[in-house]
Design an enzyme around this catalytic site. Structure first.
Site, PDB file in Angstrom:
ATOM      1  N   GLN A  70      -6.370 -15.285  -0.857  1.00 45.60           N
ATOM      2  CA  GLN A  70      -5.256 -15.540   0.054  1.00 45.60           C
ATOM      3  C   GLN A  70      -5.146 -17.026   0.356  1.00 45.60           C
ATOM      4  O   GLN A  70      -4.039 -17.560   0.505  1.00 45.60           O
ATOM      5  CB  GLN A  70      -5.420 -14.744   1.358  1.00 45.60           C
ATOM      6  CG  GLN A  70      -4.188 -14.868   2.266  1.00 45.60           C
ATOM      7  CD  GLN A  70      -4.176 -13.868   3.398  1.00 45.60           C
ATOM      8  OE1 GLN A  70      -4.570 -12.724   3.223  1.00 45.60           O
ATOM      9  NE2 GLN A  70      -3.726 -14.293   4.559  1.00 45.60           N
ATOM     10  N   LYS A 107      -2.175   1.037  19.432  1.00 48.63           N
ATOM     11  CA  LYS A 107      -1.394   0.129  18.603  1.00 48.63           C
ATOM     12  C   LYS A 107      -0.018   0.720  18.334  1.00 48.63           C
ATOM     13  O   LYS A 107       0.118   1.894  17.992  1.00 48.63           O
ATOM     14  CB  LYS A 107      -2.133  -0.111  17.281  1.00 48.63           C
ATOM     15  CG  LYS A 107      -1.527  -1.193  16.404  1.00 48.63           C
ATOM     16  CD  LYS A 107      -2.384  -1.426  15.173  1.00 48.63           C
ATOM     17  CE  LYS A 107      -1.780  -2.500  14.280  1.00 48.63           C
ATOM     18  NZ  LYS A 107      -2.597  -2.730  13.070  1.00 48.63           N
ATOM     19  N   ASP A 154      -5.256 -10.273  13.303  1.00 47.59           N
ATOM     20  CA  ASP A 154      -6.387  -9.991  12.413  1.00 47.59           C
ATOM     21  C   ASP A 154      -6.403 -10.904  11.187  1.00 47.59           C
ATOM     22  O   ASP A 154      -7.341 -10.861  10.384  1.00 47.59           O
ATOM     23  CB  ASP A 154      -6.364  -8.528  11.964  1.00 47.59           C
ATOM     24  CG  ASP A 154      -5.105  -8.158  11.188  1.00 47.59           C
ATOM     25  OD1 ASP A 154      -4.099  -8.890  11.295  1.00 47.59           O
ATOM     26  OD2 ASP A 154      -5.132  -7.138  10.470  1.00 47.59           O
ATOM     27  N   ARG A 198     -10.940  -0.176   1.468  1.00 45.67           N
ATOM     28  CA  ARG A 198      -9.725   0.570   1.174  1.00 45.67           C
ATOM     29  C   ARG A 198      -9.804   1.195  -0.213  1.00 45.67           C
ATOM     30  O   ARG A 198     -10.471   0.682  -1.105  1.00 45.67           O
ATOM     31  CB  ARG A 198      -8.509  -0.362   1.214  1.00 45.67           C
ATOM     32  CG  ARG A 198      -8.158  -0.883   2.584  1.00 45.67           C
ATOM     33  CD  ARG A 198      -6.873  -1.675   2.515  1.00 45.67           C
ATOM     34  NE  ARG A 198      -6.505  -2.233   3.806  1.00 45.67           N
ATOM     35  CZ  ARG A 198      -5.373  -2.867   4.040  1.00 45.67           C
ATOM     36  NH1 ARG A 198      -4.490  -3.022   3.068  1.00 45.67           N
ATOM     37  NH2 ARG A 198      -5.096  -3.363   5.234  1.00 45.67           N
ATOM     38  N   THR A 238       0.820  -1.219   0.000  1.00 47.71           N
ATOM     39  CA  THR A 238       0.000   0.000   0.000  1.00 47.71           C
ATOM     40  C   THR A 238       0.849   1.262   0.000  1.00 47.71           C
ATOM     41  O   THR A 238       0.331   2.364  -0.116  1.00 47.71           O
ATOM     42  CB  THR A 238      -0.943   0.010   1.220  1.00 47.71           C
ATOM     43  OG1 THR A 238      -0.172  -0.209   2.408  1.00 47.71           O
ATOM     44  CG2 THR A 238      -1.978  -1.104   1.108  1.00 47.71           C
ATOM     45  N   HIS A 272       5.352  -2.963  10.659  1.00 50.20           N
ATOM     46  CA  HIS A 272       5.689  -4.222   9.978  1.00 50.20           C
ATOM     47  C   HIS A 272       6.848  -4.956  10.632  1.00 50.20           C
ATOM     48  O   HIS A 272       7.120  -6.113  10.293  1.00 50.20           O
ATOM     49  CB  HIS A 272       6.071  -3.940   8.513  1.00 50.20           C
ATOM     50  CG  HIS A 272       4.940  -3.455   7.666  1.00 50.20           C
ATOM     51  ND1 HIS A 272       4.861  -2.161   7.187  1.00 50.20           N
ATOM     52  CD2 HIS A 272       3.838  -4.080   7.199  1.00 50.20           C
ATOM     53  CE1 HIS A 272       3.769  -2.021   6.464  1.00 50.20           C
ATOM     54  NE2 HIS A 272       3.125  -3.168   6.457  1.00 50.20           N
ATOM     55  N   LYS A 279     -11.470  -3.772   8.978  1.00 54.52           N
ATOM     56  CA  LYS A 279     -11.444  -2.385   8.509  1.00 54.52           C
ATOM     57  C   LYS A 279     -12.874  -1.859   8.520  1.00 54.52           C
ATOM     58  O   LYS A 279     -13.820  -2.577   8.172  1.00 54.52           O
ATOM     59  CB  LYS A 279     -10.859  -2.291   7.088  1.00 54.52           C
ATOM     60  CG  LYS A 279      -9.435  -2.837   6.967  1.00 54.52           C
ATOM     61  CD  LYS A 279      -8.453  -1.949   7.683  1.00 54.52           C
ATOM     62  CE  LYS A 279      -7.019  -2.382   7.443  1.00 54.52           C
ATOM     63  NZ  LYS A 279      -6.698  -3.717   7.919  1.00 54.52           N
ATOM     64  N   HIS A 323       6.862   0.162   7.341  1.00 60.19           N
ATOM     65  CA  HIS A 323       7.005   1.058   8.496  1.00 60.19           C
ATOM     66  C   HIS A 323       7.196   0.234   9.769  1.00 60.19           C
ATOM     67  O   HIS A 323       7.236  -1.006   9.718  1.00 60.19           O
ATOM     68  CB  HIS A 323       5.800   2.000   8.604  1.00 60.19           C
ATOM     69  CG  HIS A 323       4.465   1.303   8.620  1.00 60.19           C
ATOM     70  ND1 HIS A 323       4.020   0.573   9.706  1.00 60.19           N
ATOM     71  CD2 HIS A 323       3.488   1.207   7.682  1.00 60.19           C
ATOM     72  CE1 HIS A 323       2.821   0.076   9.450  1.00 60.19           C
ATOM     73  NE2 HIS A 323       2.473   0.438   8.223  1.00 60.19           N
ATOM     74  N   LYS A 356       1.623   3.884  15.788  1.00 63.94           N
ATOM     75  CA  LYS A 356       0.783   5.056  15.568  1.00 63.94           C
ATOM     76  C   LYS A 356       1.357   6.229  16.368  1.00 63.94           C
ATOM     77  O   LYS A 356       1.485   6.158  17.589  1.00 63.94           O
ATOM     78  CB  LYS A 356      -0.660   4.787  16.019  1.00 63.94           C
ATOM     79  CG  LYS A 356      -1.320   3.603  15.326  1.00 63.94           C
ATOM     80  CD  LYS A 356      -1.560   3.864  13.849  1.00 63.94           C
ATOM     81  CE  LYS A 356      -2.304   2.707  13.199  1.00 63.94           C
ATOM     82  NZ  LYS A 356      -2.497   2.911  11.764  1.00 63.94           N
ATOM     83  N   THR A 357       1.744   7.300  15.694  1.00 61.86           N
ATOM     84  CA  THR A 357       2.343   8.442  16.375  1.00 61.86           C
ATOM     85  C   THR A 357       1.652   9.731  15.967  1.00 61.86           C
ATOM     86  O   THR A 357       1.062   9.821  14.886  1.00 61.86           O
ATOM     87  CB  THR A 357       3.844   8.564  16.032  1.00 61.86           C
ATOM     88  OG1 THR A 357       3.980   8.947  14.658  1.00 61.86           O
ATOM     89  CG2 THR A 357       4.577   7.246  16.251  1.00 61.86           C
TER      90      THR A 357
END
Length: 417
Positions: free
Chosen positions: A169, A228, A190, A88, A42, A50, A84, A47, A231-232
């Site tokens: 998948q 989580k 998830d 997306r 994506t 991962h 989600k 990041h 996340k910043t």
């Protein structure tokens, strides 16, 4: 060589969430089978979120598995609906290709023994009829609707496109099982529904008795406040140094809370569990020395950016702490500048107007006092006259000018040429 149980290692680190069949997982380990994890392209870089799965693939490789990664060129065109709130945004093919190239390069660097695959290489060869006859017929509608990752989206809206994701998948796992000796799939918590879909699909073709496929999920990495990890407020912390500098990356981990360090060391490093326990014990004796944070930041920065990147981050950090930025070379300074909120100012301004435009001073009176006390420096020069004109010649690195106020407060201003 002594056999070390991978399951016990995962439990000791509090990583393991669910596993479909422990005996099959251990058989796969003993026989050095492949294990895979999927990464959605994506963006053109991975990041810090991962890192858990990247480190897990590296961990499994250490315990005898052969690591595989699917960078989903086909599935990225659809989007995983798992937990989600809405569908997306679909990516175009050119963007997906660029993203796959960037992520594949990163994975090859971080895990040299890995084999990176693009599922478009086999999914795109399927016709619609092939998909419906060879894959779709093995999935019962009631079975799919019972999966939480699908059922949780029914009321909010779930397109047929997203509905088919778990089947695709599942087919990925079957393809890897048949062509790459891959018996294990790993993912975040998830992904349980998608992982079990693949295992059930393989079983429906070759029989559950004959199937050696299994899967496991990893606990979500949550900080003490329940947020989580990754996340910043300042945005995403990327593994690409052109998006997040080595210094900024290092500082992100150096500034983690004491209460989060132990789980981060277990989840995101290869340090032995016993050593982590000893490290945390030492840290608690003198928490102000931030022993755990320093080791955490060192290990992860070296893993992602190498020794050179760590040395760079450490040198910039020490220079900022001591207030001696003039000891940094231009490359290091430029890397540091890009971590600031850069303020644009006009060319050819009187120094007082320049400082006001950059929100460094609130009034000319304040400016005159600071200049008199030599408490303002521009590019490390502090013998400055209030009638000085600041123009583009002061921009020694690209269009940037470094301003220091007091002992340790820095600002980066960009001259509009």
């Amino acid at each position: 060589m002594e056999f070390i149980n991978i399951i016990e290692e995962l439990k000791a680190r509090k990583l393991l969430k669910q596993v479909t069949n422990e005996s099959k997982l251990l058989d796969a380990q003993k026989n050095s089978k492949s294990i895979y994890c999927g990464f959605d392209p994506t963006a053109d870089s991975l990041h810090v979120g991962h890192l858990i799965q990247i480190l897990n693939l590296k961990r499994f490789a250490k315990y005898g598995f052969k690591p595989l990664a699917i960078v989903g060129g086909a599935t990225a065109m659809i989007g995983d609906p798992s937990f989600k709130s809405q569908e997306r945004k679909l990516l175009d093919l050119d963007t997906v290709k660029v993203n796959i190239k960037g992520i594949s390069t990163q994975l090859d660097k971080l895990i040299p023994e890995i084999k990176v695959l693009d599922n478009a290489d086999w999914i795109n060869k399927l016709s619609l009829i092939d998909f419906l006859r060879d894959i779709g017929k093995h999935f019962n509608l009631a079975y799919l609707l019972s999966k939480e990752n699908i059922s949780s989206r029914i009321d909010k809206g779930l397109s047929i496109t997203e509905f088919c994701y778990t089947m695709i998948q599942g087919y990925d796992f079957s393809h890897l099982y048949n062509n790459y000796d891959c018996y294990v799939q790993i993912g975040g918590s998830d992904q349980w529904g998608n992982i079990t879909s693949g295992i059930d699909y393989i079983s429906s073709i070759i029989g559950s008795v004959n199937s050696k496929a299994c899967g496991l999920t990893i606990n979500l990495l949550l900080k003490k406040d329940g947020i989580k990890f990754g996340k910043t407020e300042s945005g995403t912390i990327w593994l690409d140094k052109t998006k997040t500098s080595e210094y900024e990356f290092y500082q992100f981990f150096l500034n983690q809370d004491d209460e989060d360090c132990e789980i981060l060391l277990n989840f995101l490093t290869m340090i032995d569990v016993k050593e982590i326990e000893t490290l945390m014990s030492e840290h608690k004796k003198e928490p102000y020395n931030r022993i755990a944070q320093k080791r955490l930041a060192e290990e992860i920065t070296k893993f992602v950016h190498g020794q050179e990147g760590y040395d760079k981050a450490l040198k910039i950090s020490n220079a900022l702490f001591s207030g001696n930025l003039d000891k940094l070379n231009k490359d290091y300074l430029l890397s540091l500048f890009k971590t600031f909120d850069i303020i644009k100012v006009e060319n050819d301004l009187n120094i007082l107007d320049f400082l006001i435009s950059g929100s460094i001073i609130s009034s000319k009176r304040e400016g005159r006092e600071l200049l008199k006390d030599k408490a303002i420096s521009i590019n490390f020069l502090n013998n400055l006259d209030e009638n000085l004109i600041i123009d583009s010649k002061f921009a020694t690195i690209e269009n940037y000018i470094l301003v220091k106020k007091g002992k340790k407060k820095y600002f980066v201003l960009e001259i509009n040429k």
